[in-house]
Write a protein that holds these residues in place. Structure first.
Motif, PDB file in Angstrom:
ATOM      1  N   SER A 139      -8.943   4.601  -4.592  1.00 30.00           N
ATOM      2  CA  SER A 139      -8.777   4.101  -3.215  1.00 30.00           C
ATOM      3  C   SER A 139      -9.247   2.644  -3.077  1.00 30.00           C
ATOM      4  O   SER A 139      -8.714   1.901  -2.257  1.00 30.00           O
ATOM      5  CB  SER A 139      -9.536   4.994  -2.238  1.00 30.00           C
ATOM      6  OG  SER A 139     -10.914   4.966  -2.531  1.00 30.00           O
ATOM      7  N   THR A 140     -10.209   2.224  -3.911  1.00 38.42           N
ATOM      8  CA  THR A 140     -10.674   0.832  -3.796  1.00 38.42           C
ATOM      9  C   THR A 140      -9.582  -0.157  -4.234  1.00 38.42           C
ATOM     10  O   THR A 140      -9.568  -1.305  -3.781  1.00 38.42           O
ATOM     11  CB  THR A 140     -11.952   0.579  -4.627  1.00 38.42           C
ATOM     12  OG1 THR A 140     -11.693   0.884  -6.004  1.00 38.42           O
ATOM     13  CG2 THR A 140     -13.121   1.413  -4.126  1.00 38.42           C
ATOM     14  N   PRO A 184     -13.350  -4.285   2.916  1.00 41.42           N
ATOM     15  CA  PRO A 184     -13.860  -3.831   1.614  1.00 41.42           C
ATOM     16  C   PRO A 184     -14.196  -5.015   0.695  1.00 41.42           C
ATOM     17  O   PRO A 184     -13.487  -6.028   0.688  1.00 41.42           O
ATOM     18  CB  PRO A 184     -12.707  -2.991   1.061  1.00 41.42           C
ATOM     19  CG  PRO A 184     -11.955  -2.529   2.267  1.00 41.42           C
ATOM     20  CD  PRO A 184     -12.065  -3.663   3.257  1.00 41.42           C
ATOM     21  N   ALA A 233     -11.540  -6.573  -1.526  1.00 42.30           N
ATOM     22  CA  ALA A 233     -10.542  -7.329  -0.757  1.00 42.30           C
ATOM     23  C   ALA A 233     -11.110  -8.684  -0.355  1.00 42.30           C
ATOM     24  O   ALA A 233     -10.399  -9.694  -0.368  1.00 42.30           O
ATOM     25  CB  ALA A 233     -10.114  -6.536   0.477  1.00 42.30           C
ATOM     26  N   ARG A 287      -4.194  -3.564   0.807  1.00 43.14           N
ATOM     27  CA  ARG A 287      -4.042  -3.521   2.267  1.00 43.14           C
ATOM     28  C   ARG A 287      -4.840  -4.627   2.969  1.00 43.14           C
ATOM     29  O   ARG A 287      -4.414  -5.160   3.999  1.00 43.14           O
ATOM     30  CB  ARG A 287      -4.498  -2.163   2.807  1.00 43.14           C
ATOM     31  CG  ARG A 287      -4.285  -2.104   4.305  1.00 43.14           C
ATOM     32  CD  ARG A 287      -4.296  -0.732   4.888  1.00 43.14           C
ATOM     33  NE  ARG A 287      -4.050  -0.832   6.321  1.00 43.14           N
ATOM     34  CZ  ARG A 287      -2.991  -0.359   6.946  1.00 43.14           C
ATOM     35  NH1 ARG A 287      -2.060   0.260   6.275  1.00 43.14           N
ATOM     36  NH2 ARG A 287      -2.843  -0.517   8.246  1.00 43.14           N
ATOM     37  N   CYS A 288      -5.997  -4.991   2.432  1.00 46.53           N
ATOM     38  CA  CYS A 288      -6.964  -5.807   3.200  1.00 46.53           C
ATOM     39  C   CYS A 288      -7.144  -7.247   2.698  1.00 46.53           C
ATOM     40  O   CYS A 288      -8.022  -7.949   3.205  1.00 46.53           O
ATOM     41  CB  CYS A 288      -8.327  -5.116   3.232  1.00 46.53           C
ATOM     42  SG  CYS A 288      -8.275  -3.438   3.890  1.00 46.53           S
ATOM     43  N   ASP A 340       0.847   4.274  -2.700  1.00 47.44           N
ATOM     44  CA  ASP A 340       0.082   5.378  -2.121  1.00 47.44           C
ATOM     45  C   ASP A 340       0.233   6.681  -2.898  1.00 47.44           C
ATOM     46  O   ASP A 340      -0.683   7.490  -2.976  1.00 47.44           O
ATOM     47  CB  ASP A 340       0.568   5.583  -0.674  1.00 47.44           C
ATOM     48  CG  ASP A 340      -0.562   6.032   0.212  1.00 47.44           C
ATOM     49  OD1 ASP A 340      -1.718   5.882  -0.202  1.00 47.44           O
ATOM     50  OD2 ASP A 340      -0.272   6.551   1.297  1.00 47.44           O
ATOM     51  N   THR A 388       0.840  -1.203   0.000  1.00 46.94           N
ATOM     52  CA  THR A 388       0.000   0.000   0.000  1.00 46.94           C
ATOM     53  C   THR A 388       0.875   1.254   0.000  1.00 46.94           C
ATOM     54  O   THR A 388       0.587   2.212  -0.722  1.00 46.94           O
ATOM     55  CB  THR A 388      -0.922   0.011   1.252  1.00 46.94           C
ATOM     56  OG1 THR A 388      -1.588  -1.243   1.340  1.00 46.94           O
ATOM     57  CG2 THR A 388      -1.963   1.105   1.153  1.00 46.94           C
ATOM     58  N   GLU A 409      -7.315  -0.519  -1.242  1.00 48.08           N
ATOM     59  CA  GLU A 409      -7.972  -1.342  -0.211  1.00 48.08           C
ATOM     60  C   GLU A 409      -7.744  -2.837  -0.459  1.00 48.08           C
ATOM     61  O   GLU A 409      -7.605  -3.615   0.487  1.00 48.08           O
ATOM     62  CB  GLU A 409      -9.477  -1.069  -0.193  1.00 48.08           C
ATOM     63  CG  GLU A 409      -9.842   0.270   0.424  1.00 48.08           C
ATOM     64  CD  GLU A 409     -11.310   0.640   0.236  1.00 48.08           C
ATOM     65  OE1 GLU A 409     -11.728   1.653   0.804  1.00 48.08           O
ATOM     66  OE2 GLU A 409     -12.043  -0.083  -0.487  1.00 48.08           O
TER      67      GLU A 409
END
Ligand SMILES: [Fe+2]
Length: 206
Positions: A114-115, A142, A145, A121-122, A107, A103, A118
């Motif tokens: 942003s999705t 999300p 993810a 990260r997730c 960034d 991420t 996600e």
């Protein structure tokens, strides 16, 4: 990689995102097996997007997220990633950093929704809240993810790993069903298992 590589080239051309190509080339250079895994997960994501109800934009964000989900592994040494022995707790802690590292690498990329971030990260969060890095649970994870998590696991089960052989399609599907509601969102598992074996089988050709 044959047909899978051809599908990758088609997707990458259609996405028209030079930064995604750059990151995927970087990953291929660092860890070719993680690159191939990521391509297969993204191809499966493209198949899952429609029955889940994604529109065209959401579908491309999901696919890009899946291409890049393991980018942070580029910085994990091969001796750890490909170890044929039990990892130490410290080595596991290094592996568990990859969603955060990935991420942070992405960034500053202004072209990424942003999705997409996600997903990166997730994708190791678990539906029951015992995953990492943030211990999110249920629909707090999300949607993309949660989807990537199922596809990531399916591809891992269908692939040879240093510590075990690949599962059959039936065994992998049974395992996903078994883990629905704990590791995975069972609604996503159900939709995924509704896809035909022909669509899911990227493995006899890779
Ligand atoms: Fe991962």
């Amino acid at each position: 990689m044959g047909n899978v590589q051809k599908q990758y080239q088609q997707y990458i051309n259609d996405l028209d995102k030079p930064s995604v190509v750059k990151w995927m080339d970087f990953l291929a250079h660092k860890h070719a097996d993680i690159y191939r895994h990521s391509v297969r997960v993204a191809i499966l994501a493209d198949k899952l997007a429609q029955p889940i109800g994604c529109n065209a934009t959401e579908r491309s964000h999901l696919v890009i997220g899946c291409f890049l989900h393991d980018l942070g592994k580029a910085f994990i040494p091969s001796e750890i990633l490909h170890a044929r022995r039990k990892l130490t707790e410290q080595e596991w802690n290094i592996i568990r950093l990859h969603p955060i590292v990935g991420t942070e690498m992405l960034d500053k990329d202004p072209g990424l929704d942003s999705t997409i971030l996600e997903v990166i990260r997730c994708h190791h969060e678990r539906y029951d809240g015992t995953g990492y890095p943030d211990q999110l649970a249920g629909e707090n994870i999300p949607l993309f993810a949660r989807m990537c998590s199922v596809l990531d696991a399916f591809d891992s089960m269908m692939s040879d790993r240093p510590y075990r052989g690949r599962m059959t399609m039936r065994e992998a599907k049974d395992e996903l069903l078994l883990l629905g509601g704990t590791q995975f969102d069972s609604k996503i598992v159900e939709v995924f298992l509704g896809l035909s074996d022909t669509i899911l089988d990227l493995y006899s050709q890779s």
